[in-house]
Design an enzyme around this catalytic site. Structure first.
Site, PDB file in Angstrom:
ATOM      1  N   GLU A  39       0.810  -1.216   0.000  1.00  0.00           N
ATOM      2  CA  GLU A  39       0.000   0.000   0.000  1.00  0.00           C
ATOM      3  C   GLU A  39       0.848   1.272   0.000  1.00  0.00           C
ATOM      4  O   GLU A  39       0.373   2.354   0.327  1.00  0.00           O
ATOM      5  CB  GLU A  39      -0.932  -0.015   1.217  1.00  0.00           C
ATOM      6  N   SER A  85      -6.391  -2.143   1.761  1.00  0.00           N
ATOM      7  CA  SER A  85      -6.632  -1.581   0.429  1.00  0.00           C
ATOM      8  C   SER A  85      -7.089  -2.626  -0.590  1.00  0.00           C
ATOM      9  O   SER A  85      -6.877  -2.480  -1.788  1.00  0.00           O
ATOM     10  CB  SER A  85      -5.381  -0.862  -0.105  1.00  0.00           C
ATOM     11  N   TYR A 127      -9.055   3.533  -5.670  1.00  0.00           N
ATOM     12  CA  TYR A 127      -8.153   4.678  -5.786  1.00  0.00           C
ATOM     13  C   TYR A 127      -8.154   5.368  -7.146  1.00  0.00           C
ATOM     14  O   TYR A 127      -7.401   6.324  -7.332  1.00  0.00           O
ATOM     15  CB  TYR A 127      -6.729   4.243  -5.413  1.00  0.00           C
ATOM     16  N   ARG A 185     -11.891   3.368  10.812  1.00  0.00           N
ATOM     17  CA  ARG A 185     -13.009   3.158   9.886  1.00  0.00           C
ATOM     18  C   ARG A 185     -13.321   1.670   9.819  1.00  0.00           C
ATOM     19  O   ARG A 185     -12.401   0.839   9.857  1.00  0.00           O
ATOM     20  CB  ARG A 185     -12.651   3.670   8.485  1.00  0.00           C
ATOM     21  N   ASP A 204     -15.642  -1.490   7.821  1.00  0.00           N
ATOM     22  CA  ASP A 204     -16.346  -1.863   6.597  1.00  0.00           C
ATOM     23  C   ASP A 204     -17.413  -2.914   6.888  1.00  0.00           C
ATOM     24  O   ASP A 204     -17.175  -3.849   7.663  1.00  0.00           O
ATOM     25  CB  ASP A 204     -15.350  -2.410   5.572  1.00  0.00           C
ATOM     26  N   GLU A 249     -14.037  -5.737   8.575  1.00  0.00           N
ATOM     27  CA  GLU A 249     -12.710  -5.459   9.114  1.00  0.00           C
ATOM     28  C   GLU A 249     -12.604  -4.020   9.582  1.00  0.00           C
ATOM     29  O   GLU A 249     -13.473  -3.191   9.299  1.00  0.00           O
ATOM     30  CB  GLU A 249     -11.624  -5.727   8.070  1.00  0.00           C
ATOM     31  N   GLY A 300      -7.319   5.698   4.696  1.00  0.00           N
ATOM     32  CA  GLY A 300      -6.715   6.485   3.627  1.00  0.00           C
ATOM     33  C   GLY A 300      -7.155   7.944   3.660  1.00  0.00           C
ATOM     34  O   GLY A 300      -8.260   8.276   4.092  1.00  0.00           O
TER      35      GLY A 300
END
Length: 344
Positions: free
Chosen positions: A13, A186, A252, A291, A293, A306, A312
């Site tokens: 990453e 990512s 991204y 954060r 998910d 996770e 990011g």
């Protein structure tokens, strides 16, 4: 205040981190802070450590995430660093700063190793400590913590690709499933496997990054992500890729994913996701911000996939969008994260 932004690193990453780091550094400079941006892996020349303008060296440079994961083997060969993950002069540079802003993603920057090192030198840094970072980065451990805290998470198995037992996998998980490296972020190395013919390719892809992998029951439904900042749950975002799933490219590259913020969901679902997020945050012993998910199944039940302890901060990243929906612009978000580190 002298702020060091650490980015880059020896991680798949890496490019995401360099992009986040350059944006953070520029934003903090616009807010009137004295800022230095450094690559934690490549390090800094000894002579540069004595420069008077060391913390006034950000020139507005901005990196850009490409479609492909960086070639770490080539990076190691060109750098001459060998197996050292922290470059020359980095610890000395950290000690000159009032606080270190960790703009790192994955590997040593997010799994607790760097956090423990900085703790040993009494250096203040942003985000969670080494314990929380370790627990969150290892997807197998974090899911066990979720279960213990009453957070919904899809069924999974933790296996070695080299010793993969197909019969055990089919009995415990079966198809469709999601295969992912145990400690990458990512969406690096992730595949969605719909049937037996796709399994071998997915295992080989994940093994490029780690021998130990997670195989998770696929939840069909809506994809949500939720941030938490200083104990407050931020607005929920719904993620809708234009094609495929939310992989490295779709994350991204601008225009690849529709992100609805705030998500158009019921108050009941918003409250439930917020409750689950707080439980997960506390279970993993996180600090400052993070954060999480989720997938929401056809019955409206959220399933936590996770945690992301250093979300990011690229132009397409989600945490800045959540903060903006709460009336906090990018620069103020960066300052808030610094404030939380100083008060930790």
């Amino acid at each position: 205040m002298n702020i060091l932004v650490l980015a880059g690193g020896y991680s798949p990453e890496r490019d995401v981190s360099l992009t986040s780091g350059s944006l953070i550094a520029n934003a903090l400079k616009r807010e009137g802070e004295m800022v230095c941006l450094a690559d934690v892996y490549l390090g800094i020349d000894e002579g540069d450590l004595e420069k008077e303008d060391l913390f006034n060296s950000v020139e507005g440079e901005v990196y850009k995430v490409t479609n492909s994961v960086p070639d770490l083997k080539a990076l190691k060969e060109s750098s001459g660093n060998g197996d050292a993950l922290i470059g020359r002069g980095i610890i000395e540079l950290c000690r000159k700063a009032d606080v270190v802003f960790l703009a790192l993603h994955g590997a040593m920057g997010e799994n607790g190793q760097l956090q423990a090192t900085l703790d040993n030198y009494g250096i203040k840094y942003t985000g969670s400590g080494y314990v929380g970072s370790l627990l969150a980065m290892d997807k197998d451990i974090s899911k066990k913590m979720f279960v213990g805290a009453g957070v919904n998470t899809p069924d999974w198995i933790y296996v070695s690709v080299k010793n993969f037992n197909r019969a055990y996998f089919e009995e415990k998980i079966g198809y469709p499933c999601v295969i992912k490296p145990c400690s990458c972020g990512s969406s690096v190395g992730i595949s969605i496997v719909e049937n037996e013919t796709e399994l071998d390719a997915a295992l080989c892809f994940a093994e490029k990054y780690e021998e130990y992998i997670l195989i998770e029951k696929k939840i069909e439904g809506r994809e949500l992500t939720v941030g938490i900042l200083d104990g407050e749950v931020l607005p929920v975002i719904e993620i809708i890729p234009t094609e495929g799933f939310y992989d490295y490219t779709n994350k991204y590259q601008a225009g690849k994913t529709l992100e609805i913020c705030p998500a158009e969901i019921s108050e009941q679902l918003k409250d439930e996701v917020g409750k689950q997020t707080k439980l997960a945050f506390d279970a993993l012993r996180l600090a400052g911000y993070a954060r999480f998910d989720y997938m929401v199944d056809k019955d409206g039940k959220p399933w936590c996939l996770e945690a992301n302890t250093l979300p990011g901060m690229t132009p397409t990243s989600l945490l800045p969008q959540m903060a903006a929906a709460n009336g906090m612009d990018y620069g103020k978000l960066c300052l808030k994260i610094v404030e939380l580190a100083l008060n930790k």
